[in-house]
Design a protein around this motif. Structure first.
Motif: not given
Length: 324
Positions: A123-126, A169, A172, A176, A199-200, A203, A206-207
């Protein structure tokens, strides 16, 4: 070129350093960094930590950006070696000292990611991408400090980095969207905390707008995870097409609202209550819905569907009137 970098081990790199012994310490540190990246990509440095994300590990989700950084570290030392060929011993010592400092800093910065837990790393890819960009910045600062002009290299790495981040991205997002991702999450949910599950889900939600209507995988995985975990969406202000109306005509109503049939995450039929008495862009509408959603979220957390149906959220950007 990048693929070749990954198959050179520390011993080979050390042998290559023999013609330029004054850069030996920096080259040895580069070998350490190279081995670290290779083990990281092969998933050997953290056994069993990514089992529920196979076949793609979090390190693979930033593979392009990591490869570029390793390649640029190598180019960085090549530039310093070229500038030091005819330099004085004092200048060589300055080049060598700064080369080792920069490569060591990069190695230490990347090493911290090896200790991250699987949800953290995923989750901390950014943040990882930001660290990689900072490492590129350290190389630039060092070249500036040493008064070595490579303006074209500075421009090229930024363009290439943006392209690599975009490709990472996309990787990812593809993962997902895979049904296997949802299966793995549900199968290993017992290992994850409530915060990890949220968190999942966040994510995935969000996408949704990035994937568009043709990508069913994100919607399906989000819906399955929500049902299995018996939780609400992180953001119940639905702005990403989480609900779509079925048909153009109401199937029922009241003096102040019309009831339509809707489809939630392309998986479940729901009742959509469209409120005619309030304009969608009315600020008071948002306040009202936020209060209502907060109450229903609390009630759902207590009841868990034993006596009530869930309220999935509200929408203000789908037509002239808001709906829940």
């Amino acid at each position: 070129m990048i693929a070749g970098l990954f198959i050179i081990d520390a011993a080979t790199l050390g042998a290559q350093a023999s013609p330029v012994p004054w850069l030996g310490a920096a080259l040895a540190m580069l070998a350490t960094l190279r081995d670290m990246f290779r083990k990281f990509a092969a998933n050997k440095c953290m056994p069993n930590i990514f089992t529920w994300y196979d076949p793609i590990s979090p390190s693979q989700l930033t593979r392009n950006a990591l490869n570029q950084l390793l390649d640029r570290c190598t180019s960085f030392l090549q530039v310093l070696e070229a500038h030091g060929r005819d330099a004085t011993p004092k200048r060589r010592a300055e080049l060598a000292q700064n080369a080792e400092r920069v490569i060591r800093m990069i190695a230490e910065r990347m090493k911290q990611w090896h200790t991250k837990s699987k949800p953290e790393l995923f989750f901390k890819q950014n943040e990882l991408e930001s660290d990689i960009a900072d490492c590129h910045g350290e190389i630039n600062d060092c070249l500036t400090k040493l008064q070595i002009s490579v303006a074209l290299d500075t421009l090229n790495w930024q363009e290439e980095f943006s392209s690599n981040v975009k490709m990472d991205h996309e990787t990812m997002l593809e993962y997902l969207s895979e049904i296997k991702f949802g299966n793995d999450i549900i199968q290993h949910r017992v290992q994850q905390s409530h915060d990890d599950i949220q968190a999942i889900m966040g994510l995935l939600q969000q996408h949704l707008p990035i994937a568009g209507e043709n990508n069913r995988g994100l919607e399906t995985n989000l819906y399955r995870l929500q049902k299995y975990s018996r939780t609400m969406l992180v953001d119940m202000n639905l702005k990403r097409g989480e609900v779509r109306l079925v048909g153009r005509h109401a199937i029922g109503g009241t003096p102040t609202a019309d009831i339509y049939e809707g489809l939630y995450l392309n998986e479940e039929k729901v009742a959509v209550r469209m409120i005619r008495a309030i304009a969608a862009n009315n600020p008071k509408c948002l306040q009202r819905f936020n209060r209502e959603v907060a109450i229903w979220r609390h009630v759902w957390e207590v009841d868990q569907g034993r006596h009530i149906l869930p309220l999935y959220g509200f929408c203000q950007n789908d037509g002239s009137f808001p709906y829940v």
